[in-house]
Design a protein around this motif. Structure first.
Motif, PDB file in Angstrom:
ATOM      1  N   GLY A   1       9.762  57.418  44.277  1.00 22.97           N
ATOM      2  CA  GLY A   1      10.971  58.006  44.827  1.00 22.97           C
ATOM      3  C   GLY A   1      12.099  56.988  44.926  1.00 22.97           C
ATOM      4  O   GLY A   1      11.885  55.869  45.388  1.00 22.97           O
ATOM      5  N   ILE A   2      13.288  57.363  44.466  1.00 28.51           N
ATOM      6  CA  ILE A   2      14.463  56.485  44.524  1.00 28.51           C
ATOM      7  C   ILE A   2      15.659  57.294  44.983  1.00 28.51           C
ATOM      8  O   ILE A   2      15.676  58.524  44.881  1.00 28.51           O
ATOM      9  N   ASN A   3      16.674  56.602  45.484  1.00 23.09           N
ATOM     10  CA  ASN A   3      17.920  57.265  45.876  1.00 23.09           C
ATOM     11  C   ASN A   3      18.992  57.151  44.803  1.00 23.09           C
ATOM     12  O   ASN A   3      19.841  58.036  44.663  1.00 23.09           O
ATOM     13  N   ARG A   4      18.944  56.050  44.023  1.00 20.35           N
ATOM     14  CA  ARG A   4      19.927  55.847  42.947  1.00 20.35           C
ATOM     15  C   ARG A   4      19.231  55.120  41.808  1.00 20.35           C
ATOM     16  O   ARG A   4      18.430  54.215  42.041  1.00 20.35           O
ATOM     17  N   ILE A   5      19.580  55.488  40.589  1.00 22.70           N
ATOM     18  CA  ILE A   5      18.996  54.797  39.451  1.00 22.70           C
ATOM     19  C   ILE A   5      19.457  53.349  39.406  1.00 22.70           C
ATOM     20  O   ILE A   5      18.735  52.469  38.934  1.00 22.70           O
ATOM     21  N   ASP A   6      20.639  53.056  39.948  1.00 20.79           N
ATOM     22  CA  ASP A   6      21.118  51.670  39.905  1.00 20.79           C
ATOM     23  C   ASP A   6      20.404  50.784  40.920  1.00 20.79           C
ATOM     24  O   ASP A   6      20.724  49.604  41.058  1.00 20.79           O
ATOM     25  N   GLU A   7      19.405  51.328  41.621  1.00 20.94           N
ATOM     26  CA  GLU A   7      18.518  50.476  42.407  1.00 20.94           C
ATOM     27  C   GLU A   7      17.678  49.600  41.488  1.00 20.94           C
ATOM     28  O   GLU A   7      17.099  48.610  41.923  1.00 20.94           O
ATOM     29  N   HIS A   8      17.589  49.987  40.222  1.00 20.32           N
ATOM     30  CA  HIS A   8      16.805  49.248  39.238  1.00 20.32           C
ATOM     31  C   HIS A   8      17.730  48.639  38.187  1.00 20.32           C
ATOM     32  O   HIS A   8      18.874  49.066  38.014  1.00 20.32           O
ATOM     33  N   GLU A   9      17.219  47.643  37.467  1.00 22.15           N
ATOM     34  CA  GLU A   9      17.996  47.014  36.408  1.00 22.15           C
ATOM     35  C   GLU A   9      17.889  47.864  35.148  1.00 22.15           C
ATOM     36  O   GLU A   9      16.838  47.957  34.531  1.00 22.15           O
ATOM     37  N   ILE A  10      19.001  48.456  34.755  1.00 19.50           N
ATOM     38  CA  ILE A  10      19.030  49.341  33.595  1.00 19.50           C
ATOM     39  C   ILE A  10      19.338  48.518  32.348  1.00 19.50           C
ATOM     40  O   ILE A  10      20.364  47.847  32.262  1.00 19.50           O
ATOM     41  N   LEU A  11      18.445  48.586  31.368  1.00 16.81           N
ATOM     42  CA  LEU A  11      18.645  47.872  30.107  1.00 16.81           C
ATOM     43  C   LEU A  11      19.143  48.787  29.002  1.00 16.81           C
ATOM     44  O   LEU A  11      19.645  48.305  27.983  1.00 16.81           O
ATOM     45  N   GLY A  12      18.997  50.089  29.179  1.00 17.53           N
ATOM     46  CA  GLY A  12      19.435  51.036  28.159  1.00 17.53           C
ATOM     47  C   GLY A  12      19.226  52.458  28.631  1.00 17.53           C
ATOM     48  O   GLY A  12      18.463  52.714  29.561  1.00 17.53           O
ATOM     49  N   ARG A  13      19.935  53.377  27.985  1.00 15.02           N
ATOM     50  CA  ARG A  13      19.825  54.803  28.320  1.00 15.02           C
ATOM     51  C   ARG A  13      19.500  55.588  27.064  1.00 15.02           C
ATOM     52  O   ARG A  13      19.897  55.222  25.965  1.00 15.02           O
ATOM     53  N   GLY A  14      18.801  56.693  27.248  1.00 17.36           N
ATOM     54  CA  GLY A  14      18.462  57.553  26.124  1.00 17.36           C
ATOM     55  C   GLY A  14      18.686  59.001  26.484  1.00 17.36           C
ATOM     56  O   GLY A  14      19.098  59.334  27.597  1.00 17.36           O
ATOM     57  N   PRO A  15      18.432  59.905  25.548  1.00 20.72           N
ATOM     58  CA  PRO A  15      18.628  61.329  25.822  1.00 20.72           C
ATOM     59  C   PRO A  15      17.581  61.862  26.790  1.00 20.72           C
ATOM     60  O   PRO A  15      16.530  61.261  26.997  1.00 20.72           O
ATOM     61  N   GLY A  16      17.905  62.999  27.366  1.00 19.94           N
ATOM     62  CA  GLY A  16      16.936  63.683  28.215  1.00 19.94           C
ATOM     63  C   GLY A  16      16.623  62.978  29.512  1.00 19.94           C
ATOM     64  O   GLY A  16      15.515  63.108  30.043  1.00 19.94           O
ATOM     65  N   GLY A  17      17.586  62.228  30.039  1.00 21.76           N
ATOM     66  CA  GLY A  17      17.355  61.546  31.305  1.00 21.76           C
ATOM     67  C   GLY A  17      16.390  60.389  31.216  1.00 21.76           C
ATOM     68  O   GLY A  17      15.748  60.038  32.204  1.00 21.76           O
TER      69      GLY A  17
END
Length: 284
Positions: free
Chosen positions: A201-217
């Protein structure tokens, strides 16, 4: 005089899946950090073995092989730990008679209990340091961001880990054997399986280090070197507005609550070694 040909655009060089700042050059297991912390490893895991542990404790695994029941194996493991590390005879392990036993009693059981209570506490610092030395994956967060080694948060993390290890009885060796037993038991329970679908469970995705994004969440994220997940999707919803879902390689499971029956409340927590993962983000 002819003009020079137009400059061709320089192709983008993709960063490695596990950034160099998140790993050590060496570790104490059979795969280097850059591989075991990578996205490729998540898709194609192979067993991880901490150097020498299985061979040194061969007697234990011979005893476990004779037991067909999960609970019996857990009892044999607990008894072996108690005897081998003198957990109930600390003077035999070198404790000065009459000295307070508070720190000497900081054994593997207290570490996993402490993690369950507060992963940013002293026990959490010890466990994250253990992951660093054994697997070469650096802690990214502990009561604050650890990206800068000279920061106050990083110095507090080092101090907490040192206090947690001080005057203990081969605590890191106890954790080595706990992880090795966990892997043994996961294999015994379901030999063909290579992954578990786990949730966080998280409140925001930016709680984690994002290295890339893809389709479909889908996201490529760099997780802390040790993390709590759950096998119960509804349980994960209690800890945040969004649910992070990941396919976790079994060799990256350090501990799960049902490994040692009766040790912890609840049966759905899994403590997972980090690195780069492809994850999905959704709501319940």
């Amino acid at each position: 005089m002819t003009s020079p040909p137009p400059r061709q655009p320089v192709p983008e060089i993709l960063a490695p899946s596990l950034p160099a700042s998140a790993r050590l050059p060496l570790n104490r297991c059979n795969l280097p950090p850059v591989i075991l912390g990578s996205l490729t490893y998540q898709a194609h895991p192979v067993p991880l073995e901490i150097d020498g542990v299985r061979a040194f404790h061969a007697k234990l695994f011979d005893q476990l092989a004779e037991a067909t029941d999960h609970r019996e194996r857990a009892e044999r493991f607990g008894h072996y730990m108690t005897v081998h590390f003198c957990l109930e005879a600390l003077e035999e392990a070198g404790l000065t008679p009459g000295r307070k036993k508070k720190r000497a009693n900081a054994n593997y059981l207290r570490q996993v209990r402490g993690w369950s209570f507060d992963s940013d506490g002293r026990e959490g610092a010890v466990l994250k340091h253990w992951v660093e030395t054994r697997f070469g994956l650096l802690a990214r967060h502990h009561n604050g961001c650890l990206h800068k080694p000279g920061s106050d948060a990083y110095q507090r993390y080092l101090a907490a880990g040192a206090r947690g290890l001080y005057a203990t009885n081969a605590l890191e060796a106890q954790l080595d054997l706990l992880y090795t037993y966990c892997q043994y038991e996961l294999f015994r329970l379901d030999p063909p399986r290579k992954h578990l679908t786990l949730f966080r469970g998280i409140n925001r995705i930016d709680e984690h280090e994002i290295l890339g994004r893809g389709p479909g969440g889908r996201y490529r994220v760099l997780l802390n070197n040790l993390n709590s997940f759950t096998s119960d999707r509804e349980r994960a919803d209690e800890f945040g507005d969004y649910i992070l879902e990941a396919q976790i390689p079994l060799p990256k499971v350090f501990f799960f609550n049902r490994l040692l029956p009766g040790l912890l409340k609840g049966e759905d927590e899994f403590v997972v070694i980090g690195g780069v993962y492809e994850v999905g983000i959704s709501t319940l």
